[in-house]
Design a protein around this motif. Structure first.
Motif, PDB file in Angstrom:
ATOM      1  N   ILE A   5       0.840  -1.199   0.000  1.00  0.00           N
ATOM      2  CA  ILE A   5       0.000   0.000   0.000  1.00  0.00           C
ATOM      3  C   ILE A   5       0.877   1.251   0.000  1.00  0.00           C
ATOM      4  CG2 ILE A   5      -0.350   0.260   2.489  1.00  0.00           C
ATOM      5  CD1 ILE A   5      -3.346   0.887   1.685  1.00  0.00           C
ATOM      6  N   GLU A  39      -7.309   8.732  -0.441  1.00  0.00           N
ATOM      7  CA  GLU A  39      -8.032   7.500  -0.124  1.00  0.00           C
ATOM      8  C   GLU A  39      -7.061   6.386   0.263  1.00  0.00           C
ATOM      9  OE1 GLU A  39     -10.818   6.361  -3.161  1.00  0.00           O
ATOM     10  OE2 GLU A  39     -11.669   8.377  -3.237  1.00  0.00           O
ATOM     11  N   LEU A  40      -5.969   6.264  -0.463  1.00  0.00           N
ATOM     12  CA  LEU A  40      -4.973   5.244  -0.129  1.00  0.00           C
ATOM     13  C   LEU A  40      -4.319   5.536   1.223  1.00  0.00           C
ATOM     14  CD1 LEU A  40      -3.230   4.574  -3.553  1.00  0.00           C
ATOM     15  CD2 LEU A  40      -4.581   2.959  -2.225  1.00  0.00           C
ATOM     16  N   GLN A  41      -4.052   6.806   1.503  1.00  0.00           N
ATOM     17  CA  GLN A  41      -3.469   7.153   2.792  1.00  0.00           C
ATOM     18  C   GLN A  41      -4.432   6.834   3.932  1.00  0.00           C
ATOM     19  OE1 GLN A  41      -2.526  11.263   1.917  1.00  0.00           O
ATOM     20  NE2 GLN A  41      -0.346  10.773   1.687  1.00  0.00           N
ATOM     21  N   ALA A  42      -5.715   7.078   3.723  1.00  0.00           N
ATOM     22  CA  ALA A  42      -6.715   6.759   4.739  1.00  0.00           C
ATOM     23  C   ALA A  42      -6.785   5.250   4.961  1.00  0.00           C
ATOM     24  CB  ALA A  42      -8.083   7.303   4.324  1.00  0.00           C
ATOM     25  N   GLU A  43      -6.717   4.483   3.895  1.00  0.00           N
ATOM     26  CA  GLU A  43      -6.735   3.025   4.025  1.00  0.00           C
ATOM     27  C   GLU A  43      -5.505   2.534   4.772  1.00  0.00           C
ATOM     28  OE1 GLU A  43      -7.724  -0.901   3.975  1.00  0.00           O
ATOM     29  OE2 GLU A  43      -9.011   0.820   3.584  1.00  0.00           O
ATOM     30  N   ALA A  44      -4.350   3.108   4.499  1.00  0.00           N
ATOM     31  CA  ALA A  44      -3.129   2.723   5.203  1.00  0.00           C
ATOM     32  C   ALA A  44      -3.259   3.025   6.697  1.00  0.00           C
ATOM     33  CB  ALA A  44      -1.925   3.448   4.610  1.00  0.00           C
ATOM     34  N   HIS A  46      -6.024   3.208   8.383  1.00  0.00           N
ATOM     35  CA  HIS A  46      -7.011   2.268   8.913  1.00  0.00           C
ATOM     36  C   HIS A  46      -6.372   0.908   9.186  1.00  0.00           C
ATOM     37  CE1 HIS A  46     -10.844   0.319   9.556  1.00  0.00           C
ATOM     38  NE2 HIS A  46     -10.533  -0.568   8.642  1.00  0.00           N
ATOM     39  N   GLN A  47      -5.536   0.447   8.285  1.00  0.00           N
ATOM     40  CA  GLN A  47      -4.876  -0.847   8.462  1.00  0.00           C
ATOM     41  C   GLN A  47      -3.920  -0.812   9.653  1.00  0.00           C
ATOM     42  OE1 GLN A  47      -3.054  -2.189   4.838  1.00  0.00           O
ATOM     43  NE2 GLN A  47      -4.998  -2.331   3.765  1.00  0.00           N
ATOM     44  N   LYS A  50      -6.041  -1.152  12.816  1.00  0.00           N
ATOM     45  CA  LYS A  50      -6.910  -2.315  12.894  1.00  0.00           C
ATOM     46  C   LYS A  50      -6.425  -3.371  13.867  1.00  0.00           C
ATOM     47  CE  LYS A  50      -7.521  -4.310   8.935  1.00  0.00           C
ATOM     48  NZ  LYS A  50      -7.951  -4.847   7.666  1.00  0.00           N
TER      49      LYS A  50
END
Length: 75
Positions: A5, A39-44, A46-47, A50
């Motif tokens: 990511i 969006e990719l930074q937000a997903e990173a 979030h991961q 988690k």
């Protein structure tokens, strides 16, 4: 978290810079390209949040699974 990511984020950043250089910083394509980066930074992020945090013994056992302290016994 995956380096994958982080690599995608870097690729999207480079693509966004290229699009903005070609189409201009005020263009819709430029804005959309940076939205993809966000969006990719937000997903990173979030991961990273988690997974439960491991205590020091769990971290030690991950690194030293054969240590006496890390043995698991069944009833």
């Amino acid at each position: 978290m995956s380096n994958n990511i982080e690599e995608k984020i870097q690729q999207e950043r480079e693509a966004a810079r290229a699009v903005c250089d070609i189409d201009g910083a005020e263009s819709g394509a430029c804005a959309a390209a940076w939205d993809a980066v966000e969006e990719l930074q937000a997903e990173a992020a979030h991961q990273r949040q988690k997974g439960p945090k491991k205590n020091s013994l769990e971290q030690y056992c991950d690194a030293n699974p054969d240590a006496d302290e890390c043995r698991l016994y069944e009833d």
